[in-house]
Write an enzyme that holds these catalytic residues in place. Structure first.
Site, PDB file in Angstrom:
ATOM      1  N   THR A  31      -6.179   2.810  -4.774  1.00 29.79           N
ATOM      2  CA  THR A  31      -5.585   3.704  -5.767  1.00 29.79           C
ATOM      3  C   THR A  31      -4.598   2.948  -6.652  1.00 29.79           C
ATOM      4  O   THR A  31      -4.599   3.096  -7.876  1.00 29.79           O
ATOM      5  CB  THR A  31      -4.879   4.879  -5.046  1.00 29.79           C
ATOM      6  OG1 THR A  31      -5.764   5.428  -4.065  1.00 29.79           O
ATOM      7  CG2 THR A  31      -4.476   5.957  -6.013  1.00 29.79           C
ATOM      8  N   CYS A  57     -10.898   3.598   0.455  1.00 29.43           N
ATOM      9  CA  CYS A  57      -9.445   3.752   0.624  1.00 29.43           C
ATOM     10  C   CYS A  57      -9.091   2.950   1.853  1.00 29.43           C
ATOM     11  O   CYS A  57      -9.765   3.071   2.890  1.00 29.43           O
ATOM     12  CB  CYS A  57      -9.090   5.226   0.817  1.00 29.43           C
ATOM     13  SG  CYS A  57      -7.398   5.500   1.405  1.00 29.43           S
ATOM     14  N   HIS A  96      -6.844   3.188   3.983  1.00 36.27           N
ATOM     15  CA  HIS A  96      -6.520   3.979   5.183  1.00 36.27           C
ATOM     16  C   HIS A  96      -7.771   4.251   6.025  1.00 36.27           C
ATOM     17  O   HIS A  96      -7.708   4.289   7.247  1.00 36.27           O
ATOM     18  CB  HIS A  96      -5.886   5.318   4.796  1.00 36.27           C
ATOM     19  CG  HIS A  96      -4.421   5.241   4.492  1.00 36.27           C
ATOM     20  ND1 HIS A  96      -3.922   4.669   3.347  1.00 36.27           N
ATOM     21  CD2 HIS A  96      -3.345   5.669   5.197  1.00 36.27           C
ATOM     22  CE1 HIS A  96      -2.601   4.762   3.349  1.00 36.27           C
ATOM     23  NE2 HIS A  96      -2.223   5.365   4.469  1.00 36.27           N
ATOM     24  N   ASP A 149       0.880  -1.174   0.000  1.00 38.91           N
ATOM     25  CA  ASP A 149       0.000   0.000   0.000  1.00 38.91           C
ATOM     26  C   ASP A 149       0.916   1.222   0.000  1.00 38.91           C
ATOM     27  O   ASP A 149       2.142   1.084   0.136  1.00 38.91           O
ATOM     28  CB  ASP A 149      -0.877  -0.013   1.275  1.00 38.91           C
ATOM     29  CG  ASP A 149      -1.749   1.236   1.401  1.00 38.91           C
ATOM     30  OD1 ASP A 149      -2.403   1.603   0.412  1.00 38.91           O
ATOM     31  OD2 ASP A 149      -1.764   1.866   2.472  1.00 38.91           O
ATOM     32  N   CYS A 163      -4.447  -1.522  -1.713  1.00 40.95           N
ATOM     33  CA  CYS A 163      -4.610  -0.089  -1.967  1.00 40.95           C
ATOM     34  C   CYS A 163      -5.545   0.082  -3.163  1.00 40.95           C
ATOM     35  O   CYS A 163      -5.260  -0.432  -4.249  1.00 40.95           O
ATOM     36  CB  CYS A 163      -3.240   0.501  -2.272  1.00 40.95           C
ATOM     37  SG  CYS A 163      -3.278   2.227  -2.767  1.00 40.95           S
TER      38      CYS A 163
HETATM   39  N1  DGL Z   1      -4.643   3.448   0.955  1.00 45.56           N
HETATM   40  C1  DGL Z   1      -4.738   3.868  -0.384  1.00 45.56           C
HETATM   41  C2  DGL Z   1      -6.043   3.455  -1.058  1.00 45.56           C
HETATM   42  O1  DGL Z   1      -6.643   2.475  -0.677  1.00 45.56           O
HETATM   43  C3  DGL Z   1      -4.406   5.268  -0.764  1.00 45.56           C
HETATM   44  C4  DGL Z   1      -3.925   6.246   0.216  1.00 45.56           C
HETATM   45  C5  DGL Z   1      -3.093   7.310  -0.439  1.00 45.56           C
HETATM   46  O2  DGL Z   1      -3.647   8.288  -0.977  1.00 45.56           O
HETATM   47  O3  DGL Z   1      -1.884   7.127  -0.451  1.00 45.56           O
HETATM   48  O4  DGL Z   1      -6.468   4.084  -2.001  1.00 45.56           O
END
Ligand code: DGL
Length: 283
Positions: A81, A193, A195, A15, A79
């Site tokens: 993204t 996301c 996070h 990630d 992740c």
């Molecule tokens: N944890 C990441 C996600 O699931 C992205 C966090 C970031 O912007 O770095 O998209």
């Protein structure tokens, strides 16, 4: 059929930072006999506010490192993204390697909502991606999806900045609520996301008890099991107990400040208490 040497390699998980730990926890529960190497690419975070080419290049670099230096037998992109930007190209680059990505749980949200109004909190980059737009277009037209790019929130979570987490979350929840214009109310929120799955306490409080929060850690863990099984790459069970899972050696690496990853590992009780992340120097 793969050789046993391949089957005993670890699963590589990455990630942009600590967010993928929400997925790693689910993976370790689902696959207690497997070993994992986790990379938080904190030196290049946040991914969600960078251009796609950058996230793609980082994902390729991390995948290459996990395969060549750790002989990873499979990859999990923890992740949203990175999945949107890179999963297709990684599958082309490594056609033999099982690769599991994560995407916002729109389909479960559409199945679950009673009011027909679903909020999606995700990074700007995920929401703008072709992959996400295709996923959105595939949902039933009867469900209204309200999208909110949560700039700065992943970075605040990464830095464990309580004040920024609270104020940004409050602002985004309020913006989404205002979007309903007195019409049907949001009853389901997709945490798009990884996070954000680490701050469900804050988000649940802000959204209130009538709103369900959906993240995708467990579905990804179940999917990883299926994919490994189909490829003949599951480690044979050794009858691990819950305690063994917590104690199983885990390799954690950070391209940024490893103490932030250490703190997150402790906060989320992942790995043995003495586990420390190491700094990973990559170009
Ligand atoms: N944890 C990441 C996600 O699931 C992205 C966090 C970031 O912007 O770095 O998209």
């Amino acid at each position: 059929m793969q050789s046993p040497a391949v089957a005993i390699g670890p699963i590589g998980v990455f990630d942009s930072g600590i967010g993928g730990l929400s997925v790693l926890a689910a993976l370790r529960q689902e696959l207690p006999d497997e070993q994992f190497v986790y990379i938080g690419d904190a030196g290049h975070a946040p991914y969600g506010e960078r251009d796609t080419a950058h996230v793609l290049a980082r994902s390729q670099l991390l995948a290459d490192y996990l395969c060549t230096s750790h002989q990873a037998k499979a990859l999990v992109l923890a992740c949203n993204t990175a999945t949107a930007a890179a999963v297709a190209s990684l599958r082309e680059l490594y056609p033999e390697l099982p690769i599991v990505g994560i995407e916002p749980a729109l389909k479960p949200a559409a199945a679950q909502t009673a009011s027909g109004v679903v909020a999606v909190m995700a990074t700007r980059s995920t929401l703008a991606s072709d992959k996400f737009l295709a996923l959105l277009a595939a949902q039933p037209p009867s469900v209204r999806f309200l999208l909110q790019a949560c700039d700065g929130l992943a970075a605040a979570i990464e830095q464990a900045d309580r004040h920024a987490i609270e104020s940004l979350s409050e602002g985004y929840v309020q913006a989404l609520r205002q979007n309903t214009d007195g019409g049907a109310q949001i009853d389901t929120v997709v945490l798009g996301c990884t996070h954000y799955a680490l701050i469900t306490e804050v988000l649940s409080r802000l959204w209130g008890p009538r709103v369900g929060l959906l993240e995708a850690g467990q579905p990804v863990a179940r999917r990883t099991r299926q994919v490994l099984k189909a490829a003949g790459l599951l480690r044979p069970a050794i009858g691990a107990t819950q305690q063994d899972v917590a104690a199983k050696p885990l390799v954690c690496l950070s391209t940024g400040d490893p103490t932030l990853l250490d703190q997150a590992l402790q906060d989320w009780h992942i790995g043995e208490p003495a586990l420390r992340a190491s700094a990973l120097l990559l170009p």
